[in-house]
Design an enzyme around this catalytic site. Structure first.
Site, PDB file in Angstrom:
ATOM      1  N   SER A  37    -127.689 -21.055 -10.139  1.00  0.00           N
ATOM      2  CA  SER A  37    -127.505 -19.586 -10.383  1.00  0.00           C
ATOM      3  C   SER A  37    -128.563 -18.883 -11.182  1.00  0.00           C
ATOM      4  O   SER A  37    -129.726 -19.095 -10.921  1.00  0.00           O
ATOM      5  CB  SER A  37    -126.304 -19.146 -10.883  1.00  0.00           C
ATOM      6  OG  SER A  37    -125.070 -19.538 -10.039  1.00  0.00           O
ATOM      7  N   LYS A  73    -113.424   5.768 -11.692  1.00  0.00           N
ATOM      8  CA  LYS A  73    -113.492   5.554 -12.959  1.00  0.00           C
ATOM      9  C   LYS A  73    -112.988   4.249 -13.607  1.00  0.00           C
ATOM     10  O   LYS A  73    -111.609   4.211 -13.267  1.00  0.00           O
ATOM     11  CB  LYS A  73    -113.261   6.811 -13.706  1.00  0.00           C
ATOM     12  CG  LYS A  73    -113.576   6.482 -15.265  1.00  0.00           C
ATOM     13  CD  LYS A  73    -114.937   6.291 -15.469  1.00  0.00           C
ATOM     14  CE  LYS A  73    -115.399   6.167 -17.263  1.00  0.00           C
ATOM     15  NZ  LYS A  73    -116.629   5.857 -17.461  1.00  0.00           N
TER      16      LYS A  73
END
Length: 317
Positions: free
Chosen positions: A124, A176
């Protein structure tokens, strides 16, 4: 008068002895301080500039690391560093952490030859950093790859229901503070997160394609999260050679770096105590049968990955 003369002579003799032993004590103390400093920092304190190959270890979970960035910058500006070995042993970490180190390594490679030496693992964000080098060597059984990005978050809403806990919230808009661990993720929230992931993923694949001289399609075919052994990675052109430090030095030699130069590890001095270095605390911890005291226990157990925030590029075994 005779007694006074004898007293004066004795005082002068005593003064000479005291002066002698003061000089000896000062010399011993100075030598001890020089030896102690050299032991701690591994540097040449003779005042002479010594050409060498710098080695930087990048280990553990990757996050934003200002000290490492500064260290790489100092290496880049050092006239005595003729080549650089990045010794990488990392499962990855945050994408921002990998990106910042990647960019600094690319700056470094613009001034000095840089080779990445993969130890047990370069996955990664760890592989992202390795790809910034101009040459990558890995052991035959090293783990390489896991090219990708993810966001993980828990869903504890079922537990809250069992405990009789409800979450009240007032939001300016539906997306949100989403996704939230306190309620199941809906389709709109999942779609928003996926767009975020795919944008960073496309950027990561682009890096691999550019640095490994592949087409975007070739890089994407390898970027399905798969991990590879060093031998498999060599066949897939994710690394350039199988080997370790010797092979890394051999490659540096092809770039004009004298292979006989000493390899000097540039360490993180910010992480050392005044009296106890990491190696000292590690030795003490090993003697006591404890995890290495140079890092905290959470890091030793790998649990620090649970607390990574934001987009992450990490391989979990």
């Amino acid at each position: 008068m005779a007694m006074r003369a004898d007293d004066l002579i004795d005082r002068r003799r005593l003064r000479r002895k005291l002066t002698f032993w003061r000089v000896v004590a000062f010399a011993v103390l100075a030598a001890a301080l020089i030896a102690f400093s050299a032991w701690i920092y591994g540097e040449d304190f003779t005042g002479q500039a010594v050409d060498h190959i710098a080695k930087v270890k990048i280990e553990g979970t990757i996050t934003e690391d200002e000290e490492l960035i500064k260290r790489l910058e100092t290496i880049r500006k050092s006239a005595t560093v003729k080549g650089v070995i990045l010794s990488i042993d990392s499962p990855g970490g945050t994408t921002v952490g990998g990106e910042s180190i990647y960019e600094e390594v690319r700056k470094l490679a613009g001034d000095k030859p840089v080779v990445a030496e993969v130890g047990t693992l370069a996955a990664s964000a760890g592989y992202m950093i390795a790809s910034a080098a101009d040459h990558i060597v890995a052991r035959k059984t090293s783990i390489v790859g896991s090219i990708g990005v993810l966001i993980q978050y828990p869903d504890v809403s079922g537990l809250m229901d069992k405990l009789g806990i409800k979450l009240e919230e007032v939001k300016s808009s539906p997306l949100k503070a989403s996704p939230s661990p306190f309620k199941p993720t809906n389709d709109d929230e999942r779609a928003m997160v996926r767009k975020l992931i795919l944008d960073s993923y496309d950027w990561f694949v682009g890096i691999v394609a550019e640095r490994r001289k592949m087409t975007h399609e070739q890089a994407q075919a390898l970027a399905d999260g798969s991990i590879f052994t060093g031998r498999q990675a060599l066949g897939n052109h994710l690394v350039d050679a199988v080997g370790g430090e010797t092979e890394a030095i051999d490659w540096l030699a092809t770039k004009g770096v004298d292979s006989k130069l000493k390899v000097v590890e540039w360490k993180d001095k910010d992480g050392r105590g005044f009296f106890f270095t990491r190696s000292m605390t590690k030795a003490i911890a090993n003697a006591l049968g404890l995890p290495d005291a140079g890092g905290d226990v959470i890091h030793e157990l790998g649990a620090d990955r649970l607390f990574l925030d934001g987009l992450v590029s990490v391989w979990h075994p």
